[in-house]
Scaffold this motif. Sequence first.
Motif, PDB file in Angstrom:
ATOM      1  N   PHE A  24      -8.528 -19.516 -21.942  1.00 24.57           N
ATOM      2  CA  PHE A  24      -9.977 -19.621 -22.189  1.00 24.57           C
ATOM      3  C   PHE A  24     -10.439 -18.889 -23.453  1.00 24.57           C
ATOM      4  O   PHE A  24     -11.630 -18.718 -23.668  1.00 24.57           O
ATOM      5  N   CYS A  25      -9.482 -18.412 -24.260  1.00 23.53           N
ATOM      6  CA  CYS A  25      -9.849 -17.739 -25.516  1.00 23.53           C
ATOM      7  C   CYS A  25      -8.727 -17.975 -26.526  1.00 23.53           C
ATOM      8  O   CYS A  25      -7.729 -18.609 -26.213  1.00 23.53           O
ATOM      9  N   ASN A  26      -8.897 -17.415 -27.741  1.00 26.22           N
ATOM     10  CA  ASN A  26      -7.920 -17.676 -28.798  1.00 26.22           C
ATOM     11  C   ASN A  26      -6.854 -16.608 -28.937  1.00 26.22           C
ATOM     12  O   ASN A  26      -6.113 -16.599 -29.908  1.00 26.22           O
ATOM     13  N   CYS A  27      -6.774 -15.686 -27.980  1.00 26.63           N
ATOM     14  CA  CYS A  27      -5.766 -14.632 -28.089  1.00 26.63           C
ATOM     15  C   CYS A  27      -4.364 -15.242 -28.018  1.00 26.63           C
ATOM     16  O   CYS A  27      -4.140 -16.207 -27.290  1.00 26.63           O
ATOM     17  N   PRO A  28      -3.407 -14.653 -28.756  1.00 26.24           N
ATOM     18  CA  PRO A  28      -2.044 -15.173 -28.716  1.00 26.24           C
ATOM     19  C   PRO A  28      -1.447 -15.048 -27.310  1.00 26.24           C
ATOM     20  O   PRO A  28      -1.685 -14.062 -26.618  1.00 26.24           O
ATOM     21  N   ASN A  38      -3.069  -8.231 -27.433  1.00 22.92           N
ATOM     22  CA  ASN A  38      -3.526  -9.624 -27.343  1.00 22.92           C
ATOM     23  C   ASN A  38      -4.773  -9.729 -26.455  1.00 22.92           C
ATOM     24  O   ASN A  38      -4.726 -10.356 -25.402  1.00 22.92           O
ATOM     25  N   VAL A  39      -5.841  -9.090 -26.856  1.00 23.43           N
ATOM     26  CA  VAL A  39      -7.053  -9.142 -26.019  1.00 23.43           C
ATOM     27  C   VAL A  39      -8.308  -9.370 -26.862  1.00 23.43           C
ATOM     28  O   VAL A  39      -8.310  -9.119 -28.067  1.00 23.43           O
ATOM     29  N   CYS A  40      -9.361  -9.873 -26.207  1.00 23.09           N
ATOM     30  CA  CYS A  40     -10.646 -10.091 -26.871  1.00 23.09           C
ATOM     31  C   CYS A  40     -11.732  -9.974 -25.791  1.00 23.09           C
ATOM     32  O   CYS A  40     -11.414  -9.851 -24.599  1.00 23.09           O
ATOM     33  N   PRO A  41     -13.002 -10.024 -26.162  1.00 22.61           N
ATOM     34  CA  PRO A  41     -14.061  -9.887 -25.145  1.00 22.61           C
ATOM     35  C   PRO A  41     -13.933 -10.900 -24.002  1.00 22.61           C
ATOM     36  O   PRO A  41     -14.252 -10.578 -22.849  1.00 22.61           O
ATOM     37  N   VAL A  42     -13.441 -12.121 -24.288  1.00 22.79           N
ATOM     38  CA  VAL A  42     -13.360 -13.135 -23.226  1.00 22.79           C
ATOM     39  C   VAL A  42     -12.320 -12.738 -22.175  1.00 22.79           C
ATOM     40  O   VAL A  42     -12.632 -12.676 -20.977  1.00 22.79           O
ATOM     41  N   CYS A  43     -11.098 -12.430 -22.612  1.00 21.59           N
ATOM     42  CA  CYS A  43     -10.073 -12.135 -21.604  1.00 21.59           C
ATOM     43  C   CYS A  43     -10.200 -10.715 -21.060  1.00 21.59           C
ATOM     44  O   CYS A  43      -9.534 -10.368 -20.088  1.00 21.59           O
ATOM     45  N   LEU A  44     -11.067  -9.898 -21.680  1.00 15.05           N
ATOM     46  CA  LEU A  44     -11.343  -8.573 -21.104  1.00 15.05           C
ATOM     47  C   LEU A  44     -12.537  -8.632 -20.155  1.00 15.05           C
ATOM     48  O   LEU A  44     -12.909  -7.626 -19.553  1.00 15.05           O
TER      49      LEU A  44
HETATM   50 ZN    ZN Z   1      -8.762 -13.144 -25.356  1.00 18.56          ZN
END
Ligand code: ZN
Length: 485
Positions: A24-28, A38-44
């Motif tokens: 659901f996000c662009n993290c590798p 490999n994290v961003c606001p969406v997967c956090l």
């Molecule tokens: Zn992410």
Amino acid sequence: MRENYEAVIGLEIHCQLATATKIFCNCPNTFGAHPNANVCPVCLGMPGVLPVLNAKALEYAIKAALALNCTIAPLSKFDRKQYFYPDLPKNYQISQYDLPLATNGWLTIYTEEGREKRIGITRLHMEEDAGKLVHAGSDRLAGSSYSLVDYNRAGVPLCEIVSEPDMRSGAEAAAYAQELRRILRYLGVCDGNMQEGSLRCDVNVSVRPKGSSKLGTKVEIKNMNSFNAIQRAIDYEIDRQVAAIEAGERIVQETRLWEENSQRTITMRVKEGSSDYRYFPEPDLPPIVLTAAQIEAYRSALPELPRQKRQRYQLEYGLNAYEANLIADDRSVAEFFEAVVATGAEPKPAFNWIMGDITAYLNENKLKITEIPLTPAALGEMLQLIADQTISTKIAKDLLPELLSQPLAGTVKDLVAAKGLKVMTGAELEAIVTEVINSHPKEVEQYRAGKTKLLGFFVGQVMKRTQGKAEPQTTNDLIKAKLEN
Ligand code: ZN
Ligand code: ADP
Ligand code: MG
């Protein structure tokens, strides 16, 4: 005691889809990165962010479902599965509940008796993986003084594949999991690495009196990280349940852990029902709508699958079931084999070389068949040179290491000529046979007196002088002819 019971086994397999980015996000989506890299606001799970479905993840899930003979739902949706645990940053997991992507499939295994058996697949759905807890000083929470959390895995795309309770032994369950992994690998949608957790099996086991059609209370087992462990955990659990019932106890529905060290299952937790998860539709993702035409397009793009290859190799190539299973195990090996046969080589010798010397070399050097300079064309040519007796099998074996490790400049024939390895026959060979016989008068005398097993000695001498290049049958015939008249 055990022979009065029948075991019933169903598997729930989670496979990580081999997409470049998360679901659901662009993290590798890579294994082994620095923790929480490999994290961003969406997967956090930060407030206010919105998930967007990765189209590749959907494509991979559809391919898997079709290869498993499932019916794809024209409309499916995502749901929130709520639970509270530090590995789950949003406190809910986006999964699919009452409208999964696919249902009603099957795959085929071979039982230990060599029969084909169909195992039903109840459903295949998509979901996101959770993060990973790292427990200091222990592989479990128990016995650890503190735990760290790594969210690199949070949001990795998963397919959960649930089987029907169709398996009856640890061996059948292991065969099912192996065939499933093989299919996913053929499709290139999951690397199936159990050590790294790309493929994780939860096993449900119950027992019932033979002849009964009512299901017994099931126990779920987790934490097996090899097919072998799956088989052993199930066989252990069957014995444990039978012994408990025979002792007048009742089986409790629970989740147990396989302990590799002690080779037994231990209680982990008593299982929660699905109402505990308070599933409800995910409001931030639109439903997945697929037209019949889209589904058919995916279906027609499926590669030939392991079972089809196994059948074709037996029918068209005359391999037996064992050989066909072996060479169809890995898609790239199977395709290499087919390409060799396509050069005109006989399937059986092609099979023998690939599964013999070539596989040994690959294993020894931890290489894949696609990573070596040897091409199917070169192996085909080498087999042709053996078939027309330009070279002996012995010479081919000597030649192989070079073919496996160095790119071939011209043809195999050129290499044979350059190395002077061509099989020796005719007048050249006859001269050496004569020489060998003339220089061993004592052995000739003994042979003529009846010690015919000395034939091997003469052949050996000829091979020595020709450095193995003498054509074996001709050598035998020549020596016999000369000794016996
Ligand atoms: Zn992410
Ligand atoms: P749960 O709701 O506990 O997850 P499911 O009905 O979804 O249970 O089944 C989960 C898995 O357990 C499936 O693979 C199914 O085939 C298997 N299963 C269900 N009942 C039994 C049973 N009595 N014995 C063995 N396996 C079972
Ligand atoms: Mg379930």
